[in-house]
Motif scaffolding. Sequence first.
Motif, PDB file in Angstrom:
ATOM      1  N   THR A 113      25.333  30.941 -14.895  1.00 33.27           N
ATOM      2  CA  THR A 113      23.971  31.428 -14.708  1.00 33.27           C
ATOM      3  C   THR A 113      23.908  32.922 -14.452  1.00 33.27           C
ATOM      4  N   GLU A 114      24.769  33.427 -13.574  1.00 28.22           N
ATOM      5  CA  GLU A 114      24.730  34.850 -13.241  1.00 28.22           C
ATOM      6  C   GLU A 114      25.026  35.703 -14.462  1.00 28.22           C
ATOM      7  N   ALA A 115      25.981  35.269 -15.280  1.00 26.84           N
ATOM      8  CA  ALA A 115      26.294  36.014 -16.503  1.00 26.84           C
ATOM      9  C   ALA A 115      25.090  35.994 -17.448  1.00 26.84           C
ATOM     10  N   ALA A 116      24.415  34.849 -17.539  1.00 28.73           N
ATOM     11  CA  ALA A 116      23.227  34.751 -18.393  1.00 28.73           C
ATOM     12  C   ALA A 116      22.137  35.704 -17.915  1.00 28.73           C
ATOM     13  N   LEU A 117      21.974  35.833 -16.612  1.00 30.84           N
ATOM     14  CA  LEU A 117      20.989  36.755 -16.066  1.00 30.84           C
ATOM     15  C   LEU A 117      21.359  38.202 -16.363  1.00 30.84           C
ATOM     16  N   ARG A 118      22.640  38.491 -16.357  1.00 27.99           N
ATOM     17  CA  ARG A 118      23.078  39.856 -16.722  1.00 27.99           C
ATOM     18  C   ARG A 118      22.713  40.186 -18.159  1.00 27.99           C
ATOM     19  N   VAL A 119      22.883  39.212 -19.028  1.00 30.52           N
ATOM     20  CA  VAL A 119      22.538  39.425 -20.436  1.00 30.52           C
ATOM     21  C   VAL A 119      21.031  39.632 -20.577  1.00 30.52           C
ATOM     22  N   ALA A 120      20.248  38.817 -19.873  1.00 35.22           N
ATOM     23  CA  ALA A 120      18.796  38.959 -19.920  1.00 35.22           C
ATOM     24  C   ALA A 120      18.373  40.325 -19.387  1.00 35.22           C
ATOM     25  N   PHE A 157      11.653  37.742 -10.988  1.00 35.01           N
ATOM     26  CA  PHE A 157      12.370  38.777 -11.739  1.00 35.01           C
ATOM     27  C   PHE A 157      11.647  39.048 -13.059  1.00 35.01           C
ATOM     28  N   MET A 158      11.190  37.997 -13.722  1.00 36.15           N
ATOM     29  CA  MET A 158      10.434  38.156 -14.960  1.00 36.15           C
ATOM     30  C   MET A 158       9.153  38.948 -14.707  1.00 36.15           C
ATOM     31  N   ARG A 159       8.450  38.572 -13.657  1.00 34.35           N
ATOM     32  CA  ARG A 159       7.201  39.251 -13.335  1.00 34.35           C
ATOM     33  C   ARG A 159       7.450  40.729 -13.032  1.00 34.35           C
ATOM     34  N   ALA A 160       8.492  41.017 -12.271  1.00 34.67           N
ATOM     35  CA  ALA A 160       8.787  42.397 -11.896  1.00 34.67           C
ATOM     36  C   ALA A 160       9.151  43.261 -13.100  1.00 34.67           C
ATOM     37  N   ASN A 161       9.637  42.620 -14.144  1.00 35.23           N
ATOM     38  CA  ASN A 161      10.051  43.364 -15.335  1.00 35.23           C
ATOM     39  C   ASN A 161       9.070  43.236 -16.501  1.00 35.23           C
TER      40      ASN A 161
END
Length: 293
Positions: A113-120, A157-161
């Motif tokens: 999951t953390e790696a996926a978030l880094r990619v996002a 995180f989505m909202r902030a970005n």
Amino acid sequence: MFVLRKTLKPSSVFTTIHRFIATVNLPEPPSSAAYDDLIASAGHKRDFATVHNLLNQRYAKGFLTTNNTFKFISTDISVLDELLKTLSALNEGHCRKSAYDSLISWLCKVKLTEAALRVADAAIHGKYGADASSFHPILSLLTRKKNFDEAWRVIEFMRANGISRDITSYNFFLTSYSITGNLKSCADVLKKMGGEGLKADGRTYDALVLGACKAGKMDGAMAILRRMLDDGIEAMYATYAHVIGNLVKLGYCAQAVEFVMSYAASHHPSIDQARNQQRTIQKLVIVGSLHVF
């Protein structure tokens, strides 16, 4: 949860190498699966110039990336930095976006999951087309694991970005809450959806029907289903199965049969569709019975 942000812009030397490699003709695989195999082979060898070329080539030939395109990374997460550099140098547009989304999907498939978030995060700050769909695999994984605190942090995180949440993003929460019969949390999700102007779809209603059934509120489940049909939204077989299965489980077999007949007839009222009605009843009975066990 902390998302590590890195600047991943290819150097001029890296870009020059890729431009040269792009002029090399590679064999043209006949399918997406064949491309996935070649990319996996190149990835294992850390031959990211070939990975870059194959990704561009497959898109130009009409073969989209799949959830297995980056399967090589599960055996060596240390290649992620170099792979992100490679993706950032892909042809602009859907070719690059689909590559990022496919990588996120694969990392979630292997529960990184953390790696996926880094990619996002890299896709967002590189302005490579990240949107709500890019986060669907992450939200799906976290909610299925009942890791709701982390999942809600992803929403923030989505909202902030500046990434707009869509109905699917919230449906993941509704389904997972409904499986446990947590109707209060479902109501909170619906309130958030309303605040963002999102309208319920078939999966939203399916989750609510499931939640009512799990909580033993069959009148509520029927009311939700009627509202769904009144709103012109077609119910899935799974939605009917939630009701049928729970009625049978509670010992209301006659009511289950009456329910099947009623809703099958309402969906296939014409004489010409009589055979379809019969098949619908059979399917609903079978699926509903399976839900009992």
